[in-house]
Design a protein around this motif. Structure first.
Motif, short mmCIF file in Angstrom:
data_model
loop_
_atom_site.label_atom_id
_atom_site.label_comp_id
_atom_site.label_asym_id
_atom_site.label_seq_id
_atom_site.Cartn_x
_atom_site.Cartn_y
_atom_site.Cartn_z
N TYR B 112 -3.91 -7.59 -7.48
CA TYR B 112 -4.16 -7.25 -6.07
C TYR B 112 -3.16 -6.20 -5.62
CZ TYR B 112 -4.64 -7.92 -1.01
OH TYR B 112 -4.84 -7.72 0.33
N SER B 114 -1.25 -4.73 -2.86
CA SER B 114 -0.77 -4.88 -1.49
C SER B 114 0.05 -3.64 -1.14
CB SER B 114 0.03 -6.17 -1.36
OG SER B 114 0.38 -6.41 -0.01
N LYS B 143 -3.09 -7.69 4.55
CA LYS B 143 -2.62 -7.67 3.16
C LYS B 143 -1.70 -8.87 2.91
CE LYS B 143 -4.29 -3.89 1.13
NZ LYS B 143 -5.01 -3.92 -0.15
N LEU B 144 -0.80 -9.14 3.85
CA LEU B 144 0.12 -10.27 3.66
C LEU B 144 -0.63 -11.59 3.67
CD1 LEU B 144 2.91 -11.47 3.36
CD2 LEU B 144 3.26 -11.21 5.82
N GLU B 147 -1.99 -11.98 0.31
CA GLU B 147 -0.94 -12.35 -0.66
C GLU B 147 -0.76 -13.88 -0.67
OE1 GLU B 147 2.85 -10.51 -0.24
OE2 GLU B 147 2.11 -8.46 -0.42
N THR B 163 0.26 -9.79 -7.56
CA THR B 163 0.18 -8.88 -6.42
C THR B 163 1.28 -7.85 -6.54
OG1 THR B 163 -0.81 -10.51 -4.93
CG2 THR B 163 0.44 -8.71 -3.91
N ARG B 165 2.97 -4.61 -4.53
CA ARG B 165 3.04 -3.85 -3.27
C ARG B 165 3.34 -2.39 -3.60
NH1 ARG B 165 7.02 -8.29 -1.18
NH2 ARG B 165 5.55 -9.97 -0.74
N ALA B 235 3.92 -12.15 -5.75
CA ALA B 235 3.91 -10.76 -5.26
C ALA B 235 5.24 -10.10 -5.57
CB ALA B 235 3.65 -10.74 -3.76
#
Lengths: 312, 312
Positions: B112, B114, B143-144, B147, B163, B165, B235
């Motif tokens: 993912y 982010s 987005k958060l 997550e 995840t 970022r 993440a």
């Protein structure tokens, strides 16, 4: 002023409705619950049904509301057991409700009840407002997701968000609902009735606890507190008394004139770890915003027993 | 092995698809995008449409997939301008997609993408893995939220969540899409073509930047990294080179044999604050898990210009 209360027939909701009516701040209270409300009156508008049903939300929001007290939801164990249900209710329908309330021409205040489960497990040796949020259950994950959504809707100007993370609220009604933490409340019912009771944690177990009356006071405060007193995330962890379980029992037994030996301790290691090992909690942001706990174990027990109908 | 790529025709997606095909790790790549893919081949299965459409998700997931690279979504400015669209795509449809992928009998890995927008604004004087997450835009908020949802689905065993970022990825195609940060890429296109260009930040502006090739390498790594190397929240903030804008231009102009004076600086205070004041970033969790940045400004510029078809 008009307020909407979801879960209005529940443990916290019914006590909140009583308080709101006695304070007379709202001309109309819209009560949403799956069961018909016990209370009746010209100031009450009852909508019976699941707030996850769009038709129920439409009925509840036919008139714009100034405040939403959102208490309804799927609780911890049930959410963990049924992910789809938690997503539908605790996430999708909750967000739908808030968006619908904000689309009716006012900027409603949304008082959202979150949970200390957003901190996850195991907890660090001390918890404060800087403790990272890392939920370890679907319930806590969906609550935290909603905290973030509400902060964003607040920032956008759609709502005024006030999120309060609740500790354990005492004493829930006798009989429990299969909740693993029911023993914290059951011990009070047993002592009031002079029954013996076996607690599944040790006397040294530590809780985060708040009386129902104090919880209601904090929810009422959440509806009126100056929004500027909240942090940017709009969420505060409520302060809580952190009693040693054995001390809480001693104080309650003393107030009731009951032999504290009626309570025996047979610790279950899993329950002790999950419910009996809460570290010190420093809830400064909430205190700064005017929220409060029951003071100490004596204040906590007094408020709990007062509500159960016995002098403390 | 079968992989699904959403946003497969986009800036990052098309480069990822090229890399995945050249590495030959997957027998089939399912490409989802609103536009038909440029690439063709027996290893490709194209599904043209919006992943927010349940029929598109059904077609894309007719066979179980081992990996989902989820790149599609509504970008920052568009999400801020259209909350309902961001909720529908970045939140509801994204969660629907992940749940659908996890219900087909495997435990797919979900990579993912982010964003550093989860940190919010203004940023603290330094950012590391302990920096609180406090998004200041709907894009970052959604987005958060995702997550957190992915970490929970990982914990439940439904998926393997990874995840990442992303910082600013360079260089986006010329012409931009009205993105306010387009100047970071446009300056490279101008230099390659020997055109003069006015940058809306100062030479002292600092960025978090990553080349497209490095971004793709990190996404490929995300699909294979040992899950135990990720933190519990699943993440990581990717490491990024943090160039001074003026240095980045000097290095690029030197490599291209272009007069750096062709770039002039007319800072816009709003853009300078939003895109040109990124503090030092320590992305230790990502580095520990094997993710990497472009090394330094020379490595960054070299990779950016290499992709633009000019020797660096």
């Amino acid at each position: 002023l008009r307020a909407l209360v979801t879960g209005a027939g529940g443990f916290v909701g019914s006590a909140l409705v009583d308080r709101l009516r006695s304070e007379g701040r709202y001309e109309t209270l819209v009560l949403v619950d799956v069961a018909p409300p016990g209370a009746q009156g010209d100031d009450l508008l009852s909508v019976v049904g699941d707030f996850g049903d769009p038709a129920v939300r439409d009925r509840a929001l036919q008139q714009p509301v100034d405040v939403v007290f959102h208490l309804a939801g799927v609780m911890g164990g049930a959410a963990e057991a049924d992910y789809d249900l938690s997503r539908r209710i605790n996430l999708d329908a909750t967000l739908d409700l808030v968006e619908a309330a904000s689309s009716r021409g006012r900027r409603p205040r949304v008082v959202y009840t979150s949970t200390v489960a957003v901190f996850g497990a195991p907890l660090p040796p001390a918890v404060d407002d800087a403790t990272p949020l890392s939920p370890a259950m679907t319930y806590g994950a969906h609550k935290l997701m909603m905290e973030i959504a509400l902060a964003d809707l607040h920032r956008r100007g759609s709502i005024e968000a006030v999120t309060v993370r609740l500790p354990g609220i005492l004493a829930r009604p006798a009989g429990g609902q299969g909740m693993k933490s029911a023993f914290m409340s059951e011990v009070f019912h047993a002592l009031v009735e002079g029954r013996s009771y076996v607690v599944p944690v040790s006397p040294d177990a530590t809780l985060w606890a708040m009386s129902l009356d104090r919880c209601v006071s904090n929810l009422v405060h959440a509806a009126t507190v100056n929004p500027a007193r909240l942090p940017p995330g709009r969420a505060v962890t409520l302060p809580a008394v952190r009693p040693r379980f054995g001390d809480m029992v001693q104080v309650a037994a003393g107030a009731l004139g009951v032999d504290p030996e009626k309570v025996r301790y047979v610790p279950d290691p899993v329950l002790e770890a999950q419910f009996g090992a809460l570290p010190p909690l420093e809830a400064q942001a909430a205190i700064d915003a005017g929220f409060a706990d029951d003071g100490d174990v004596v204040g906590l027990v007094s408020a709990v027993l007062g509500r159960l109908g016995r002098p403390a």
